[in-house]
Design an enzyme around this catalytic site. Structure first.
Site, PDB file in Angstrom:
ATOM      1  N   GLU A 124      54.231  38.915  41.792  1.00  0.00           N
ATOM      2  CA  GLU A 124      53.240  38.626  40.764  1.00  0.00           C
ATOM      3  C   GLU A 124      53.775  37.539  39.842  1.00  0.00           C
ATOM      4  O   GLU A 124      54.908  37.637  39.386  1.00  0.00           O
ATOM      5  CB  GLU A 124      52.906  39.871  39.939  1.00  0.00           C
ATOM      6  CG  GLU A 124      51.745  39.619  39.000  1.00  0.00           C
ATOM      7  CD  GLU A 124      51.298  40.872  38.242  1.00  0.00           C
ATOM      8  OE1 GLU A 124      50.378  40.765  37.424  1.00  0.00           O
ATOM      9  OE2 GLU A 124      51.877  41.952  38.458  1.00  0.00           O
ATOM     10  N   GLY A 264      59.715  43.503  32.683  1.00  0.00           N
ATOM     11  CA  GLY A 264      60.220  44.855  32.499  1.00  0.00           C
ATOM     12  C   GLY A 264      60.223  45.617  33.810  1.00  0.00           C
ATOM     13  O   GLY A 264      61.185  46.286  34.159  1.00  0.00           O
ATOM     14  N   ALA A 265      59.106  45.484  34.561  1.00  0.00           N
ATOM     15  CA  ALA A 265      58.998  46.174  35.846  1.00  0.00           C
ATOM     16  C   ALA A 265      57.764  45.641  36.557  1.00  0.00           C
ATOM     17  O   ALA A 265      56.965  44.909  35.985  1.00  0.00           O
ATOM     18  CB  ALA A 265      58.897  47.686  35.649  1.00  0.00           C
ATOM     19  N   MET A 266      57.611  46.035  37.818  1.00  0.00           N
ATOM     20  CA  MET A 266      56.496  45.552  38.632  1.00  0.00           C
ATOM     21  C   MET A 266      55.926  46.706  39.440  1.00  0.00           C
ATOM     22  O   MET A 266      56.664  47.445  40.095  1.00  0.00           O
ATOM     23  CB  MET A 266      56.971  44.422  39.551  1.00  0.00           C
ATOM     24  CG  MET A 266      55.890  43.859  40.454  1.00  0.00           C
ATOM     25  SD  MET A 266      54.514  43.165  39.526  1.00  0.00           S
ATOM     26  CE  MET A 266      53.186  43.437  40.689  1.00  0.00           C
ATOM     27  N   GLU A 267      54.578  46.829  39.403  1.00  0.00           N
ATOM     28  CA  GLU A 267      53.883  48.001  39.930  1.00  0.00           C
ATOM     29  C   GLU A 267      53.577  47.954  41.410  1.00  0.00           C
ATOM     30  O   GLU A 267      52.642  48.633  41.872  1.00  0.00           O
ATOM     31  CB  GLU A 267      52.563  48.175  39.177  1.00  0.00           C
ATOM     32  CG  GLU A 267      51.480  47.123  39.459  1.00  0.00           C
ATOM     33  CD  GLU A 267      51.479  45.933  38.530  1.00  0.00           C
ATOM     34  OE1 GLU A 267      50.460  45.239  38.439  1.00  0.00           O
ATOM     35  OE2 GLU A 267      52.518  45.697  37.878  1.00  0.00           O
ATOM     36  N   ASN A 268      54.306  47.205  42.224  1.00  0.00           N
ATOM     37  CA  ASN A 268      54.022  47.103  43.662  1.00  0.00           C
ATOM     38  C   ASN A 268      53.674  48.474  44.250  1.00  0.00           C
ATOM     39  O   ASN A 268      54.334  49.468  43.958  1.00  0.00           O
ATOM     40  CB  ASN A 268      55.246  46.555  44.403  1.00  0.00           C
ATOM     41  CG  ASN A 268      55.879  45.403  43.688  1.00  0.00           C
ATOM     42  OD1 ASN A 268      55.301  44.350  43.536  1.00  0.00           O
ATOM     43  ND2 ASN A 268      57.114  45.618  43.223  1.00  0.00           N
ATOM     44  N   GLU A 301      53.912  51.497  34.785  1.00  0.00           N
ATOM     45  CA  GLU A 301      53.886  51.022  36.170  1.00  0.00           C
ATOM     46  C   GLU A 301      53.223  52.039  37.090  1.00  0.00           C
ATOM     47  O   GLU A 301      52.491  51.660  38.017  1.00  0.00           O
ATOM     48  CB  GLU A 301      55.298  50.685  36.645  1.00  0.00           C
ATOM     49  CG  GLU A 301      56.036  49.666  35.793  1.00  0.00           C
ATOM     50  CD  GLU A 301      55.252  48.382  35.544  1.00  0.00           C
ATOM     51  OE1 GLU A 301      54.480  47.969  36.436  1.00  0.00           O
ATOM     52  OE2 GLU A 301      55.398  47.807  34.449  1.00  0.00           O
ATOM     53  N   HIS A 304      49.433  51.907  36.851  1.00  0.00           N
ATOM     54  CA  HIS A 304      48.855  50.769  37.559  1.00  0.00           C
ATOM     55  C   HIS A 304      48.357  51.161  38.957  1.00  0.00           C
ATOM     56  O   HIS A 304      47.555  50.429  39.545  1.00  0.00           O
ATOM     57  CB  HIS A 304      49.900  49.654  37.716  1.00  0.00           C
ATOM     58  CG  HIS A 304      49.846  48.613  36.638  1.00  0.00           C
ATOM     59  ND1 HIS A 304      48.685  47.984  36.255  1.00  0.00           N
ATOM     60  CD2 HIS A 304      50.835  48.059  35.893  1.00  0.00           C
ATOM     61  CE1 HIS A 304      48.948  47.103  35.304  1.00  0.00           C
ATOM     62  NE2 HIS A 304      50.234  47.134  35.050  1.00  0.00           N
ATOM     63  N   GLU A 323      46.146  44.838  32.842  1.00  0.00           N
ATOM     64  CA  GLU A 323      47.272  45.002  31.921  1.00  0.00           C
ATOM     65  C   GLU A 323      46.863  45.625  30.583  1.00  0.00           C
ATOM     66  O   GLU A 323      47.512  46.541  30.093  1.00  0.00           O
ATOM     67  CB  GLU A 323      47.964  43.663  31.695  1.00  0.00           C
ATOM     68  CG  GLU A 323      48.651  43.106  32.934  1.00  0.00           C
ATOM     69  CD  GLU A 323      49.733  44.023  33.496  1.00  0.00           C
ATOM     70  OE1 GLU A 323      50.135  44.986  32.822  1.00  0.00           O
ATOM     71  OE2 GLU A 323      50.163  43.775  34.638  1.00  0.00           O
TER      72      GLU A 323
END
Length: 862
Positions: A124, A264-268, A301, A304, A323
């Site tokens: 992303e 901070g983080a990624m919601e994959n 996350e 999401h 978001e």
């Protein structure tokens, strides 16, 4: 500064994709410098007429291209630096692309890269195009099947999205794992991680009885510090079921912690990749704030999965649809897990510090912007924090019941789609049977609305008329503003602090009245009000606006002591302190207010046993950035002196109470927050309290107390600060996340040698320009927390940040662009500071510059 990759993208230019992707199979043959990716993608044209197909793809070597099994003819496609254009492909076809990547030298931290010798991805917003050719846009969704091959000894764990469906051995000490994600997703949600991890495991049983395997993967030796993150995940999953009826939809869920991460983080989907700062914590090395942030980010996350993954964005202009909505859900989760009043105050303070400043500067943009050049630059406080507040406005507009019904309708109606803000709002219009077209202005219009509130009382008739006017300042590209729908929560207090039970027009008598302001000006007539009341219109901070209510200090003191709304009580104290600091001619004019405020804060301390965290928020007086925002032509030095004087006056009045708090043990998180606030105020008394502050550091039982003591020592101006820093570094130099705190404490210390310190720290052996966390701990902390030094009249602070931005931009453009954001307020200062800031910004733009940083610099200078 001419870069074709920085072409402006406009919402009005959106066109649906010409093709669908029926499925994609990816094979990764992992190697640090020569990873081979084979992507087999099946396409189907949407229309009947032949049409070209553009596929994004950049930053890799192309080994081969095959269409329907045959080598792609040279005249069938055009390949340039942006991607691949197939001139007239068949109506349905398969493209096989074999590309070669160099993950170990990928310092941009986009696409596939390595961190700590392990592979991970960040796709992303536009990272997937750095892996292979693809329709790299969020409205193209498909199912993925992924095979990962790697050396077993070096990379024993191989992870991707979905559920693992296969694994086995390969010749030469290699092995493979296969993953299948049954849910369609866009490219930006693809993820891969591979390496040697210590893994802690858990299990969650959904309300329908399905068992979900949970795993958190961290650096070897860090497993015990990941337990809180795992526990937070379980709480988030349970909360989402209980609150929103949302179950998890895969058989496994993974969190991977990496050292180097731009966010901070990624919601994959099914494989969340986290900055390790939001996973690792233990009682010895983490603050209470760290625990709160981990719980919030893990929740964010995970949430999401529905608001972002199952329902994603049609295009990046709709970013706040996932978001802002997910921040709202995260904030509600944190409020339910902790103190709801304190969480609301924290959210408001963050919004005012970050987003209100953004709205007031050259980078102001709507929650749904009309255009961008690099979407990476629009992961902003406006999209996130203001976006969450807009969701709250919607809840106030339609009511709690219709809001809950609208959310359920959104989950059902839009599941599996790439949606727009209009799609989202339509669900609430249907659930509430209301026309919400007026509400959409919150997404379209930039700027912070301002309310002018005045009341008149008629003693003879016992009526009170409250008149509210709204206005929104002009912002870049939007000189004219239309009125918004603004929810008001109005309460009236008597001079004795008792709530007035009044009748609004023909409504029922009540202590609080909820109304919607939809025009430029409106008047509200209350009856049954025998004496002039003290009004409040924004209980619970029910809308992201500023308010001028014209109240006198004595009236605010009544609010602070008696209003039933915790936010209003806190806000009254903050306003009193801010007005004292901003008083014309200095602090002398505000002496009475300071004395009264000190007494009011003493009363809060006397009530602290009931809610020590709330008392701590009350004791945290406005920071210098808040004063800069509140002043048309701010002088950082004068405002800093005024703030110091007010804090000194309050600390002198409350010294006995503050000393008692500092000297006694803090048994819990609320007590530690209160102790930190007391240390901060005692520091205003200077070196006279240095010994006590150092003793607090030496006897600190937790990281919260240790760090609060160091920061207080830094603020008091004495020499013990350096001794404490040496002790801290010796104890924690092998813990990267704790060492970030060491850098940050020095960068934010308001001392005369602030600039010299950060310049020295930039060359410290423990500083690494390639590590985003470390750069933020130094450069961002200096520019955002040490604002007096950053805005030094000689421009030295501006030059320091500009140097760091240029250096970072060469390897990590996305991180560099964010580092430059503190320049956004430069035009508000005096001519000399403006001259230095302009020179610093122009120096960033000299020579080669990434499209990310270029957009921020050019918009800031415009």
């Amino acid at each position: 500064m001419n870069d074709p990759s920085a072409a402006t993208v406009r919402l009005s230019d959106y066109r649906p994709p010409t093709h669908d992707v029926l499925g994609i199979e990816l094979r990764f043959e992992l190697a640090l410098h020569a990873t081979v990716v084979t992507a087999v993608t099946r396409f189907q044209r949407r229309g009947t007429a032949p049409a070209p197909l553009f596929l994004h793809g950049e930053g890799f070597t192309v080994r081969s291209l095959r269409l329907d099994g045959a080598p792609l003819a040279a005249d069938a496609a055009t390949h340039d630096s942006r991607g691949l254009t197939l001139h007239s492909p068949p109506a349905e076809f398969t493209l096989e692309a074999v590309t070669v990547l160099d993950p170990a030298n990928n310092t941009s931290l986009e696409g596939l890269y390595t961190s700590g010798g392990r592979f991970c991805t960040q796709c992303e917003a536009e990272g997937f195009r750095h892996i292979t050719f693809a329709m790299d846009r969020p409205d193209v969704m498909t199912r993925y099947h992924v095979r990962i091959e790697a050396d077993r000894a070096a990379f024993p764990t191989l992870l991707s999205n979905g559920n693992q469906v296969g694994a086995g051995e390969l010749p030469g000490g290699r092995h493979f794992a296969e993953w299948h994600d049954p849910h369609k997703k866009p490219t930006y949600l693809f993820a891969l991680a591979a390496g040697t991890y210590e893994t802690i495991r858990g299990e969650f049983t959904t309300r329908s009885g399905k068992r979900v395997a949970l795993s958190v993967h961290v650096d070897p030796g860090e497993g015990s510090r990941a337990q809180f993150a795992l526990d937070s995940l379980v709480r988030a999953m349970r909360w989402d079921e209980d609150t929103w009826k949302r179950e998890y939809d895969l058989g496994e869920f993974h969190i991977v912690a990496v050292r180097d991460f731009n966010f901070g983080a990624m919601e994959n989907k099914g494989l969340n990749i986290f900055n390790s700062a939001y996973v690792l914590a233990d009682d010895e090395s983490a603050t209470d704030g760290d625990y709160e942030a981990i719980e919030a980010v893990v929740g964010h996350e995970y949430f999401h999965n529905w608001t972002g993954n199952r329902i994603t964005c049609r295009d990046w202009f709709q970013l706040s649809l996932k978001e802002g909505l997910t921040v709202f859900r995260e904030q509600e989760f944190s409020a339910d897990m902790r103190s709801r009043p304190v969480q609301r105050i924290k959210d408001v303070r963050r919004l005012r510090l970050r987003q209100f400043a953004e709205d007031a500067g050259p980078l102001a943009h709507a929650v749904r912007p009309a255009s961008y050049r690099k979407i990476d630059n629009f992961y902003t406080a406006t999209v996130y924090e203001k976006g969450a507040e807009v969701i709250r406005v919607l809840r106030e507009v339609v009511g709690e019941r219709a809001f809950a019904d609208g959310m359920q309708l959104y989950f059902v109606r839009r599941d599996g789609t790439a949606s727009t803000v209009e799609d989202f709002v339509a669900c609430f219009a249907d659930a509430s049977s209301r026309d919400l077209s007026h509400f959409l202005r919150w997404y379209e219009q930039a700027g912070t609305p301002h309310l002018h509130v005045r009341g008149t009382h008629d003693a003879a008739s016992g009526t009170y008329v409250l008149t509210v006017r709204q206005s929104t300042p002009a912002t870049p590209g939007q000189p004219q503003k239309a009125p918004l729908v603004i929810p008001l929560r109005i309460g009236l207090l008597g001079a004795n602090g008792r709530p007035a039970v009044a009748r609004l027009t023909d409504g029922a008598a009540a202590e609080e009245h909820r109304v919607l302001l939809t025009t430029d000006v409106a008047s509200y007539r209350f009856t049954g009000v025998p004496a002039a009341p003290i009004p409040t219109v924004l209980r619970g901070f029910c809308a992201p606006v500023t308010v001028d209510d014209g109240l006198a200090p004595a009236e605010r003191l009544v609010q602070m002591a008696h209003d039933p709304d915790p936010f209003t009580r806190w806000n009254a104290g903050q306003t009193l302190a801010r007005d004292a600091m901003l008083a014309t001619g200095g602090v002398e004019l505000a002496a009475v207010t300071i004395g009264d405020l000190g007494n009011a804060l003493r009363a809060e301390l006397q009530r602290a046993a009931a809610d020590p965290a709330f008392a701590a928020t009350a004791m945290r007086l406005p920071d210098l950035p808040e004063l800069l925002q509140a002043t048309e032509r701010p002088d950082p030095d004068r405002l800093g002196d005024a703030r110091d004087a007010v804090r000194r006056g309050i600390a002198t009045a409350l010294r006995a109470e503050l000393v008692a708090i500092v000297d006694r043990p803090a048994p819990d998180s609320g007590g530690r927050h209160l102790k930190a606030a007391a240390l901060d105020l005692l520091a205003a008394l200077g070196t006279a309290e240095e010994e006590r502050l150092h003793r607090a550091f030496a006897t600190a039982a937790t990281m919260s107390e240790s760090l609060a003591s160091i920061e207080a020592l830094g603020a008091c101006g004495g020499a013990r600060f350096d001794a404490a820093l040496c002790t801290f570094h010796a104890r924690w130099h092998e813990r990267p996340l704790v060492l970030d705190k060491w850098f940050s404490a020095q960068a934010g210390a308001p001392r005369p040698d602030a600039l010299a310190r950060v310049q020295t720290l930039r060359h410290h052996p423990d500083f690494d320009l390639r590590t985003p966390n470390r750069v933020r701990a130094l450069a961002s902390a200096f520019a955002t927390r040490n604002v007096r030094a950053f805005h030094a009249k000689d421009g030295s602070g501006y030059r320091f940040l500009a140097d760091v931005v240029r250096a970072v931009d060469r390897q990590n453009p996305a991180a560099a662009a964010r580092l430059a954001l503190p320049f956004e307020s430069w035009r508000r200062f005096d001519e000399e500071r403006q001259r230095h800031a302009r020179a610093a910004l122009e120096s960033i733009a000299t020579g080669e510059l990434s499209a990310n940083s270029r957009e921020v610099v050019e918009r800031t200078l415009a």
